[in-house]
Design a protein around this motif. Structure first.
Motif, mmCIF file in Angstrom:
data_model
loop_
_atom_site.group_PDB
_atom_site.id
_atom_site.type_symbol
_atom_site.label_atom_id
_atom_site.label_comp_id
_atom_site.label_asym_id
_atom_site.label_seq_id
_atom_site.Cartn_x
_atom_site.Cartn_y
_atom_site.Cartn_z
ATOM 1 N N ARG A 39 0.910 -1.237 -0.203
ATOM 2 C CA ARG A 39 0.072 -0.165 -0.416
ATOM 3 C C ARG A 39 0.709 0.971 -0.577
ATOM 4 O O ARG A 39 0.144 2.486 -0.134
ATOM 5 N N THR A 42 3.997 2.927 -6.157
ATOM 6 C CA THR A 42 2.994 2.082 -6.785
ATOM 7 C C THR A 42 3.997 0.996 -7.382
ATOM 8 O O THR A 42 5.233 1.124 -7.330
ATOM 9 N N THR A 43 3.494 0.097 -8.383
ATOM 10 C CA THR A 43 3.865 -0.478 -8.984
ATOM 11 C C THR A 43 5.373 -0.053 -9.961
ATOM 12 O O THR A 43 6.016 -0.455 -10.357
ATOM 13 N N SER A 44 5.138 1.652 -10.446
ATOM 14 C CA SER A 44 6.399 1.940 -10.414
ATOM 15 C C SER A 44 7.058 2.808 -9.980
ATOM 16 O O SER A 44 8.292 3.637 -10.317
ATOM 17 N N SER A 48 1.866 6.048 -3.220
ATOM 18 C CA SER A 48 0.179 5.507 -3.310
ATOM 19 C C SER A 48 -0.432 6.417 -2.629
ATOM 20 O O SER A 48 0.113 6.708 -1.701
#
Length: 229
Positions: A39, A42-44, A48
């Protein structure tokens, strides 16, 4: 309990387990768990949007709603864990593990001599679920020091069961570790603000003013004894 892992203990010396939900939740408030780790970023690799809500949850102890799918997962976990134990020799576990940093926490669903297991029930297929929980799996590997985790997914409607071994990704683990340590620093600052306020109500805007824009370079979490109990 398998030797070689670090376990979080209560002040009385008992290993913290999710079966003692009160002690388990209390211990988790002081650290970053595998669920928390996914949490935070982010994937990048960016911060988040869930990070702010996670901070407030750590400060208030709010668990969130118990959704029906969550209850389904709890019911099925014991059945799936028994299957994992029989087939792969990884024993069911509810114990809270700590990493070299005692505030890095995880509760794998299974612990073996050299590997761990994580169980999910989902409407996603194995590939989709593996993407959704990728950071959670990597954080568990980081905390336990294992080289691989057995990821098992049972479809919530059909009960079809699939699995795969997930290997360590050191680059991703380092990114998660950096974000986690930055978050823990902010959590400490927020707690200090609440302590300094005493009986004075703290305006939510004071907490929102804390900088959660991203992990500072060489962010380091301060070790707190409370994380281990």
């Amino acid at each position: 309990m398998i030797e070689g892992y670090r376990y979080v203990r209560t002040p009385a010396g008992d290993v913290v387990s999710s079966r003692n939900r009160v002690a388990w939740l209390r211990a988790r408030l002081w650290g970053v768990t595998a669920t928390d780790a996914r949490r935070l970023v982010t994937t990048s690799g960016r911060v988040s949007k869930q990070r702010r809500r996670l901070l407030e949850a750590k400060l208030t102890g709010w668990e969130g709603p118990r959704l029906p799918q969550f209850e389904h997962g709890i019911r099925r976990e014991a059945v799936i864990a028994a299957w994992v134990h029989q087939r792969f020799g990884i024993a069911p576990s509810s114990l809270l593990c700590a990493g070299r940093d005692p505030r890095h926490l995880a509760t794998p669903d299974g612990i073996g001599e050299h590997s761990i297991a994580e169980i999910k029930t989902s409407v996603e297929d194995l590939d989709g679920a593996a993407r959704t929980y990728a950071d959670q799996l990597q954080w568990q590997l980081h905390v336990t020091g294992c080289d691989r985790v057995l990821f098992v997914v049972e479809h919530r409607d059909t009960l079809r069961r699939d699995f795969r071994w997930v290997e360590r990704d050191e680059e991703r683990i380092e990114l998660l570790r950096t974000h986690a340590n930055a978050f823990l620093n902010e959590l400490d600052r927020a707690r200090a603000l609440l302590v300094a306020a005493g009986d004075r109500p703290v305006d939510r805007r004071e907490l929102r003013d804390l900088d959660l824009s991203g992990p500072p370079e060489n962010a380091q979490a301060r070790s707190m004894g409370a994380a281990a109990g």
